[in-house]
Design a protein around this motif. Structure first.
Motif, short mmCIF file in Angstrom:
data_model
loop_
_atom_site.label_atom_id
_atom_site.label_comp_id
_atom_site.label_asym_id
_atom_site.label_seq_id
_atom_site.Cartn_x
_atom_site.Cartn_y
_atom_site.Cartn_z
N ILE A 496 39.63 37.51 42.65
CA ILE A 496 38.66 36.93 41.87
C ILE A 496 37.17 37.72 41.73
O ILE A 496 36.72 38.21 40.79
CB ILE A 496 38.46 35.40 42.03
CG1 ILE A 496 39.76 34.76 41.64
CG2 ILE A 496 37.27 34.82 41.32
CD1 ILE A 496 39.65 33.25 41.99
N GLY A 497 36.75 37.93 43.23
CA GLY A 497 35.58 38.53 43.29
C GLY A 497 35.61 40.00 42.85
O GLY A 497 34.62 40.55 42.41
N GLY A 498 36.58 40.71 42.96
CA GLY A 498 37.02 42.12 42.72
C GLY A 498 36.94 42.06 40.97
O GLY A 498 36.36 43.14 40.65
N VAL A 499 37.74 41.38 40.50
CA VAL A 499 37.86 41.32 38.94
C VAL A 499 36.32 41.09 38.31
O VAL A 499 35.51 41.53 37.35
CB VAL A 499 38.84 40.24 38.54
CG1 VAL A 499 38.63 40.18 37.18
CG2 VAL A 499 40.13 40.81 39.05
N HIS A 500 35.45 40.12 39.02
CA HIS A 500 34.11 39.76 38.70
C HIS A 500 33.32 40.84 38.78
O HIS A 500 32.38 41.24 38.03
CB HIS A 500 33.72 38.52 39.39
CG HIS A 500 32.36 38.18 38.88
ND1 HIS A 500 32.03 37.52 37.55
CD2 HIS A 500 31.26 38.18 39.42
CE1 HIS A 500 30.91 37.15 37.59
NE2 HIS A 500 30.18 37.62 38.48
N LEU A 501 33.43 41.54 40.07
CA LEU A 501 32.24 42.57 40.26
C LEU A 501 32.62 43.83 39.80
O LEU A 501 31.94 44.37 38.85
CB LEU A 501 32.17 42.78 41.82
CG LEU A 501 31.50 44.03 42.27
CD1 LEU A 501 29.97 43.90 41.88
CD2 LEU A 501 31.56 44.10 43.76
N GLY A 502 34.17 44.21 39.50
CA GLY A 502 34.26 45.24 38.83
C GLY A 502 34.16 45.24 37.31
O GLY A 502 33.82 46.18 36.68
N GLY A 503 34.17 43.94 36.97
CA GLY A 503 34.07 43.82 35.29
C GLY A 503 32.45 44.10 35.10
O GLY A 503 32.38 44.56 34.06
N LYS A 504 31.54 43.62 35.98
CA LYS A 504 30.29 43.79 35.77
C LYS A 504 30.08 45.36 35.77
O LYS A 504 29.18 45.88 34.88
CB LYS A 504 29.40 43.32 36.68
CG LYS A 504 29.24 41.47 36.64
CD LYS A 504 28.20 41.00 37.59
CE LYS A 504 27.91 39.73 37.07
NZ LYS A 504 26.90 39.13 38.14
#
Length: 521
Positions: A496-504
């Motif tokens: 979840i953190g990777g998708v959120h940070l990668g999305g930003k």
């Protein structure tokens, strides 16, 4: 005209070293490494000349391996420099009698060809105790190298038209990749079945001596043993093979300069495919397109083909040593490899990445869609790899820890790759190119990025590795369930953190990513 084409090849070879400083450094390091291997081979041949019990057979094996390598690897697997391929001269009207010899000679102007000549000449030092045999060995080494380069040139011309057909490229890549991966285990099984080296080297060399692969290489051994009949027969066969190959090469060159290049038919789409199965949302659309890539783009085949090959390799290794512990590492290893595969997704998109930029797909939807596709492809093989070794070995107490570490490795790898692919891109084979082709340029940057990503994944998995190791050493199911729980929490959190940070990062860097993809072409 011949001299002009040779000068052109030399100029092209020199210009290839001027693309970038990093590429020049990489070429120098690779050349020095290859040259060091040649020197090592020459020194070993010289030092073992007195104790070598199979000089004739070993010469045949080495020569045949070199010719076979040139026949398979450059034309079909990695690709070769097609700058001076015959089809490029179709508009110049050069006589085939002039063009063919020029292109044949130009094929010898390359770093691999020079290293091949030096390597075969160095291997001939095993005959240094007999000057007459050594002289013949040097001549046969040159002839073997010429045979290897001519075979490569002929097969390259013949395969060029076939490579324009997508199914041929995909099938060739799959078969050759599986062959190369399984070659080591197969050879180790053959060697283990033989009671001595003579059980396999004698019959193999005896057959290869009369083939185009080892006809010239068999000459020194025949002279050393006084077998003049074999010497004469292999010499005649070698000359016939070489002359026949040259004539075929000239004919293929002439045909390539006359016949128009093969035209590819546009792919026809039938139905909506995965787009019909997934939700009509940005995330679903990205996932559907990614799943289409996984099933139809041969560049993704490497990750898929490794899944069934890893158990085979580990099983062969365990059969040789009698210890099958490596089988328990299949789950975490497959999880890391499958998850890491999406770290190159943006690079693989190439110009199609413009769809994400122009349509305004959010970074979160892009990251989540790619993760969904990889998860759908990898979850079933991962669960099988994580559970079957424990079940088949009747060690059910291992299931929780093995499953926890495998799931954590997969989810953490997906999360980290979602961040990395939004920040770093690197040169990959273009759509339609050979999946095993190594693009020139930033090899050092690619290696450092991949090593850093893998190392970071290993550090993140430490909280799961510790209870898993405790479970393995004490056979404790309690520690195993702790590893499973920590693995799920850590994996889901990192995903979840990777998708959120990668999305930003994706939202902020869309223009930079598009520019980087275009530069990496």
């Amino acid at each position: 005209m011949v001299a002009h084409i040779l000068q052109l090849k030399l100029r092209l070879l020199g210009n290839g070293f001027k693309r970038s400083t990093g590429q020049l450094v990489a070429v120098i390091i690779g050349g020095l490494y290859a040259l060091g291997m040649v020197v090592l081979l020459s020194g070993a041949s010289w030092a073992t000349a007195e104790q070598n019990p199979f000089p004739g057979q070993l010469t045949i094996i080495i020569g045949s391996a070199v010719v076979l390598g040139w026949a398979v690897i450059p034309p079909l697997l990695t690709g070769v420099d097609l700058t001076l391929e015959p089809a490029r001269f179709v508009h110049f009207g050069i006589d085939t009698k002039v063009l063919a010899p020029a292109l044949v000679l130009a094929g010898f102007i390359s770093v691999p060809a020079v290293l091949t000549f030096l390597g075969l000449l160095g291997a001939s030092m095993m005959w240094r105790l007999d000057p007459a045999v050594l002289a013949l060995a040097l001549v046969s080494a040159v002839a073997t190298a010429i045979m290897a380069v001519l075979v490569c040139q002929y097969l390259t011309i013949m395969a060029t038209a076939l490579r324009s057909k997508r199914r041929f490229r995909e099938l060739t890549f799959a078969l050759l990749f599986l062959l190369l991966v399984s070659l080591g285990p197969l050879l180790s099984s053959v060697f283990a079945a033989a009671e001595s080296i003579a059980d396999w080297i004698n019959p193999i060399s005896a057959v290869l001596a009369y083939t185009p692969l080892g006809a010239f290489a068999a000459l020194p051994g025949a002279l050393a043993t006084g077998n003049m009949a074999q010497l004469a027969l292999c010499a005649v066969l070698g000359v016939v093979y070489l002359v026949g190959l040259y004539l075929l090469l000239v004919r293929a060159t002439g045909a390539a300069t006359v016949a128009p290049p093969a035209q590819q038919r546009a792919a026809t789409a039938r139905g909506l495919g995965f787009f019909k199965l997934l939700p009509a949302t940005p995330t679903g659309a990205v996932a559907a397109r990614s799943l289409t890539y996984w099933f139809k783009d041969p560049r993704y085949a490497l990750s898929i083909l490794m899944v069934p090959m890893l158990p085979l390799i580990f099983w062969f290794a365990g059969r040789q040593s009698g210890e099958y512990t490596m089988m328990f590492a299949l789950g975490p290893l497959i999880g890391i490899l499958m998850g890491f595969a999406i770290s190159a997704d943006v690079s693989y998109d190439n110009t199609a990445f413009a769809l994400h930029v122009l349509t305004g797909v959010s970074g979160k939807a892009d990251r989540a869609g790619r993760v969904m596709a990889c998860f759908a492809i990898g979850i079933i093989p991962l669960l099988l790899a994580a559970t079957l070794p424990a079940i088949l070995s009747d060690q059910l107490w291992r299931l929780p820890s093995d499953l926890g570490l495998s799931l954590a490795a997969f989810l953490v790898s997906l999360g980290v790759s979602s961040v990395v692919s939004a920040r770093y891109t690197y040169a990959v084979p273009l759509p339609g190119e050979n999946p095993m082709k190594t693009p020139p340029g930033n090899g050092l940057r690619v290696a450092l990025t991949q090593m850093g990503t893998m190392g970071f994944m290993a550090v993140l998995l430490i909280p799961v590795i510790i209870p898993a190791v405790i479970s393995w050493t004490t056979q404790s199911q309690v520690a195993g369930f702790i590893a499973l729980g920590i693995g799920l929490l850590l994996g889901v959190g990192m995903l979840i953190g990777g998708v959120h940070l990668g999305g930003k990062w994706f939202d902020r860097r869309q223009s930079e990513l598009m520019q980087a993809v275009m530069i990496n072409r």
